[in-house]
Design a protein around this motif. Structure first.
Motif, mmCIF file in Angstrom:
data_model
loop_
_atom_site.group_PDB
_atom_site.id
_atom_site.type_symbol
_atom_site.label_atom_id
_atom_site.label_comp_id
_atom_site.label_asym_id
_atom_site.label_seq_id
_atom_site.Cartn_x
_atom_site.Cartn_y
_atom_site.Cartn_z
ATOM 1 N N PRO A 1 0.811 -1.211 0.000
ATOM 2 C CA PRO A 1 0.000 0.000 0.000
ATOM 3 C C PRO A 1 0.844 1.259 0.000
ATOM 4 O O PRO A 1 1.960 1.274 0.498
ATOM 5 N N GLY A 2 0.315 2.332 -0.559
ATOM 6 C CA GLY A 2 1.022 3.606 -0.645
ATOM 7 C C GLY A 2 1.351 3.924 -2.090
ATOM 8 O O GLY A 2 0.912 3.246 -3.015
ATOM 9 N N ARG A 3 2.130 4.982 -2.263
ATOM 10 C CA ARG A 3 2.517 5.393 -3.615
ATOM 11 C C ARG A 3 3.370 4.331 -4.280
ATOM 12 O O ARG A 3 4.315 3.815 -3.695
ATOM 13 N N SER A 4 3.069 4.027 -5.512
ATOM 14 C CA SER A 4 3.820 2.979 -6.211
ATOM 15 C C SER A 4 5.167 3.481 -6.709
ATOM 16 O O SER A 4 6.018 2.682 -7.095
ATOM 17 N N SER A 5 5.394 4.801 -6.687
ATOM 18 C CA SER A 5 6.660 5.341 -7.177
ATOM 19 C C SER A 5 7.749 5.354 -6.110
ATOM 20 O O SER A 5 8.866 5.761 -6.389
ATOM 21 N N ARG A 6 7.441 4.915 -4.895
ATOM 22 C CA ARG A 6 8.455 4.863 -3.833
ATOM 23 C C ARG A 6 9.322 3.629 -4.038
ATOM 24 O O ARG A 6 8.908 2.505 -3.778
ATOM 25 N N LYS A 7 10.558 3.848 -4.494
ATOM 26 C CA LYS A 7 11.433 2.741 -4.860
ATOM 27 C C LYS A 7 11.838 1.877 -3.668
ATOM 28 O O LYS A 7 11.950 0.667 -3.781
ATOM 29 N N ALA A 8 12.063 2.493 -2.532
ATOM 30 C CA ALA A 8 12.593 1.772 -1.376
ATOM 31 C C ALA A 8 11.503 1.202 -0.478
ATOM 32 O O ALA A 8 11.795 0.611 0.554
ATOM 33 N N LYS A 9 10.254 1.341 -0.895
ATOM 34 C CA LYS A 9 9.133 0.917 -0.052
ATOM 35 C C LYS A 9 9.188 -0.581 0.263
ATOM 36 O O LYS A 9 8.896 -1.001 1.371
#
Length: 139
Positions: free
Chosen positions: A9-17
């Motif tokens: 869940p969250g923004r899909s553009s966060r690479k380090a998620k």
């Protein structure tokens, strides 16, 4: 038909998620943000130091919220030490007793305008008058 997202869940553009939990665990073990950033770069995730700090903070916050929700205690009822991320530190010194340090604070009951007027009245702002006073004063 049930939708099943592939990303967390969250923004899909966060690479380090995807590595947030690993980063939180490494930070809890005492690794620096820079060391964590280099480890991420080794697996192909190139992010800034600020991104690592942000993701670790988010992971710590999510972990503390999950821990609190499981215990039935509300987050605002916890002492601040439990809501802050745990960072390993050296044990406190046993040679000197720990005493609370209180900063003595003097409060000035004057308004800001009164303080400014008192400051300005004690200063010579005219450069010619200041030069004349400095010429008369031999010290």
């Amino acid at each position: 038909m049930k939708l099943v997202p592939t990303d967390p869940p969250g923004r899909s553009s966060r690479k380090a998620k995807r590595f947030a939990q690993d980063m939180r665990e490494l930070r809890a073990q005492g690794y620096t943000f820079e060391a964590i950033r280099i480890a991420l770069a080794a697996v192909g995730v190139h992010v800034s130091n600020a991104t690592v700090q942000r993701e670790v903070a988010r992971a710590c916050k999510a972990a503390s919220v999950a821990q609190v929700s499981g215990s039935g205690v509300r987050p605002h009822e916890l002492p601040p030490a439990l809501t802050q991320p745990q960072v390993s530190a050296s044990p406190p010194s046993t040679t000197a007793p720990q005493s609370p340090q209180f900063a003595s604070v003097e409060t000035d009951m004057r308004s800001g305008k009164e303080i400014a007027e008192a400051f300005a009245s004690s200063r010579i702002t005219n450069p010619l008058a200041r030069a004349r006073l400095n010429a008369k004063d031999p010290s």
